[in-house]
Design a protein around this motif. Structure first.
Motif, short mmCIF file in Angstrom:
data_model
loop_
_atom_site.label_atom_id
_atom_site.label_comp_id
_atom_site.label_asym_id
_atom_site.label_seq_id
_atom_site.Cartn_x
_atom_site.Cartn_y
_atom_site.Cartn_z
N ALA A 1 0.86 -1.19 0.00
CA ALA A 1 0.00 0.00 0.00
C ALA A 1 0.89 1.23 0.00
O ALA A 1 2.10 1.15 0.28
CB ALA A 1 -0.92 0.00 1.22
N ALA A 2 0.31 2.38 -0.33
CA ALA A 2 1.08 3.62 -0.34
C ALA A 2 0.18 4.77 0.06
O ALA A 2 -1.04 4.74 -0.16
CB ALA A 2 1.66 3.88 -1.73
N VAL A 3 0.78 5.78 0.68
CA VAL A 3 0.05 6.99 1.06
C VAL A 3 0.83 8.20 0.58
O VAL A 3 2.03 8.13 0.32
CB VAL A 3 -0.18 7.08 2.59
CG1 VAL A 3 -0.99 5.91 3.09
CG2 VAL A 3 1.15 7.20 3.33
N LEU A 4 0.12 9.31 0.48
CA LEU A 4 0.73 10.59 0.16
C LEU A 4 0.73 11.47 1.40
O LEU A 4 -0.31 11.59 2.06
CB LEU A 4 -0.03 11.27 -0.98
CG LEU A 4 0.53 12.63 -1.43
CD1 LEU A 4 1.88 12.45 -2.12
CD2 LEU A 4 -0.46 13.32 -2.38
N ILE A 5 1.88 12.06 1.71
CA ILE A 5 1.96 13.07 2.76
C ILE A 5 1.94 14.42 2.05
O ILE A 5 2.98 14.90 1.57
CB ILE A 5 3.24 12.91 3.61
CG1 ILE A 5 3.28 11.51 4.25
CG2 ILE A 5 3.31 13.99 4.69
CD1 ILE A 5 4.53 11.23 5.07
N PRO A 6 0.76 15.06 1.92
CA PRO A 6 0.65 16.25 1.09
C PRO A 6 0.83 17.54 1.90
O PRO A 6 0.11 17.80 2.85
CB PRO A 6 -0.79 16.16 0.53
CG PRO A 6 -1.49 15.11 1.36
CD PRO A 6 -0.54 14.62 2.41
N LEU A 7 1.79 18.35 1.49
CA LEU A 7 2.08 19.61 2.14
C LEU A 7 1.75 20.75 1.17
O LEU A 7 2.31 20.82 0.07
CB LEU A 7 3.55 19.69 2.55
CG LEU A 7 4.00 18.70 3.64
CD1 LEU A 7 5.52 18.66 3.72
CD2 LEU A 7 3.41 19.10 4.99
N VAL A 8 0.84 21.62 1.58
CA VAL A 8 0.42 22.75 0.76
C VAL A 8 1.21 23.98 1.16
O VAL A 8 1.23 24.36 2.34
CB VAL A 8 -1.09 23.02 0.91
CG1 VAL A 8 -1.52 24.16 -0.01
CG2 VAL A 8 -1.90 21.77 0.59
N LYS A 9 1.83 24.61 0.18
CA LYS A 9 2.60 25.82 0.45
C LYS A 9 1.67 27.03 0.42
O LYS A 9 1.04 27.33 -0.60
CB LYS A 9 3.70 25.98 -0.60
CG LYS A 9 4.69 27.09 -0.31
CD LYS A 9 5.78 27.13 -1.37
CE LYS A 9 6.80 28.22 -1.07
NZ LYS A 9 7.85 28.29 -2.13
N GLN A 10 1.54 27.72 1.56
CA GLN A 10 0.70 28.90 1.66
C GLN A 10 1.53 30.08 2.17
O GLN A 10 2.68 29.93 2.56
CB GLN A 10 -0.48 28.62 2.58
CG GLN A 10 -1.38 27.50 2.07
CD GLN A 10 -2.59 27.27 2.94
OE1 GLN A 10 -2.69 27.78 4.05
NE2 GLN A 10 -3.53 26.47 2.46
N ILE B 1 4.69 18.14 -2.42
CA ILE B 1 4.50 19.56 -2.19
C ILE B 1 3.49 20.09 -3.21
O ILE B 1 3.59 19.80 -4.41
CB ILE B 1 5.82 20.34 -2.31
CG1 ILE B 1 6.86 19.78 -1.34
CG2 ILE B 1 5.58 21.84 -2.07
CD1 ILE B 1 6.50 19.90 0.11
N ILE B 2 2.53 20.86 -2.73
CA ILE B 2 1.51 21.47 -3.58
C ILE B 2 1.67 22.98 -3.47
O ILE B 2 1.55 23.54 -2.37
CB ILE B 2 0.10 21.03 -3.14
CG1 ILE B 2 0.02 19.49 -3.11
CG2 ILE B 2 -0.98 21.60 -4.07
CD1 ILE B 2 -1.10 18.95 -2.30
N SER B 3 1.97 23.63 -4.58
CA SER B 3 2.35 25.05 -4.53
C SER B 3 1.16 25.99 -4.51
O SER B 3 1.32 27.18 -4.26
CB SER B 3 3.25 25.39 -5.73
OG SER B 3 2.59 25.13 -6.94
N GLN B 4 -0.02 25.50 -4.77
CA GLN B 4 -1.23 26.33 -4.71
C GLN B 4 -2.32 25.57 -3.99
O GLN B 4 -2.38 24.34 -4.03
CB GLN B 4 -1.71 26.71 -6.12
CG GLN B 4 -2.07 25.51 -6.99
CD GLN B 4 -2.36 25.90 -8.42
OE1 GLN B 4 -1.49 26.41 -9.11
NE2 GLN B 4 -3.59 25.65 -8.86
N THR B 5 -3.18 26.31 -3.29
CA THR B 5 -4.25 25.66 -2.52
C THR B 5 -5.22 24.96 -3.46
O THR B 5 -5.86 25.60 -4.29
CB THR B 5 -5.01 26.69 -1.67
OG1 THR B 5 -4.09 27.37 -0.82
CG2 THR B 5 -6.07 26.00 -0.82
#
Length: 212
Positions: free
Chosen positions: A24-33, A111-115
């Motif tokens: 299995a796999a998961v994403l650790i998503p970090l949003v840059k604000q 990393i997500i650069s926009q909300t």
């Protein structure tokens, strides 16, 4: 900042397991604000057979159509929270761990650069929420509980954020991520990094909470 994160994760000697367990796999998503990074988390729906009501990263079991585990993490993130894969910049991964349901889980950091505009798949989730990274990096917000296994008592990390409790495997993966990318120095005295963890009996004691 992103280049530094990539270098940190790509040079990190993460642990790979050879358990022959389902993957299995998961994403650790970090949003840059503007106020800094925020972590995206989900809460599993109460009607789910496993992990009901628990806080988790988006993710799930590898499908036969997935080319690799990263594809699994991105596909599950789309299916669960409608996070578009093209918005995610993968900077690396953390160590594989074994869940109490006998899955070998691999976490990827994105990393997500926009909300993003997200929506929960109500078949699996009842909530999507975010936690400021600043909160998670504050040592005052780190707590521990005890876990007994094979005559050894481990100190397991967890976080309480409003009505949410980030604990168990999610907290362990998160703590390692924070240590690698952000010098959190969270103690990881946990059994999940043992190569034979998936084969050993796990017997949690009644949580004894302490402030780290």
């Amino acid at each position: 900042m992103l280049r530094d994160l990539e270098q940190r994760f790509q040079s990190y000697p993460y642990r790979s397991l050879n358990t022959n367990l389902p993957q299995a796999a998961v994403l650790i998503p970090l949003v840059k604000q503007k106020t800094g990074f925020h972590l995206i988390l989900t809460r599993r729906a109460s009607h789910m057979n496993t992990h009901s009501g628990e806080v988790a990263f988006p993710g799930g079991k590898k499908d036969t159509t997935d080319t690799d585990l990263l594809s699994t993490a991105l596909r599950e993130s789309w299916e669960e929270i409608h996070l578009e894969p093209q918005l995610v910049r993968i900077v690396g991964r953390c160590s594989s761990v074994v869940s109490r349901y006998g899955l070998e889980v691999t976490p990827f950091v994105g990393i997500i650069s926009q909300t993003p505009e997200l929506s929960a798949n109500t078949d699996e989730l009842d909530r999507i929420f975010t936690v400021p990274l600043e909160f998670l990096l504050n040592p005052k917000n780190l707590k521990t509980h005890l876990w007994q296994m094979s005559d050894h008592t481990y100190q397991m990390p967890f976080f309480s954020y409003g009505e949410y409790r980030v604990w168990g495997l999610t907290a362990i993966m998160l703590a390692e991520c924070l240590n690698i990318g952000f010098d959190a120095s969270i103690p990881l005295d946990v059994p999940h990094f043992d190569s034979d963890y998936g084969l050993r009996p796990r017997q949690p004691v009644k949580p004894s909470v302490s402030q780290s």
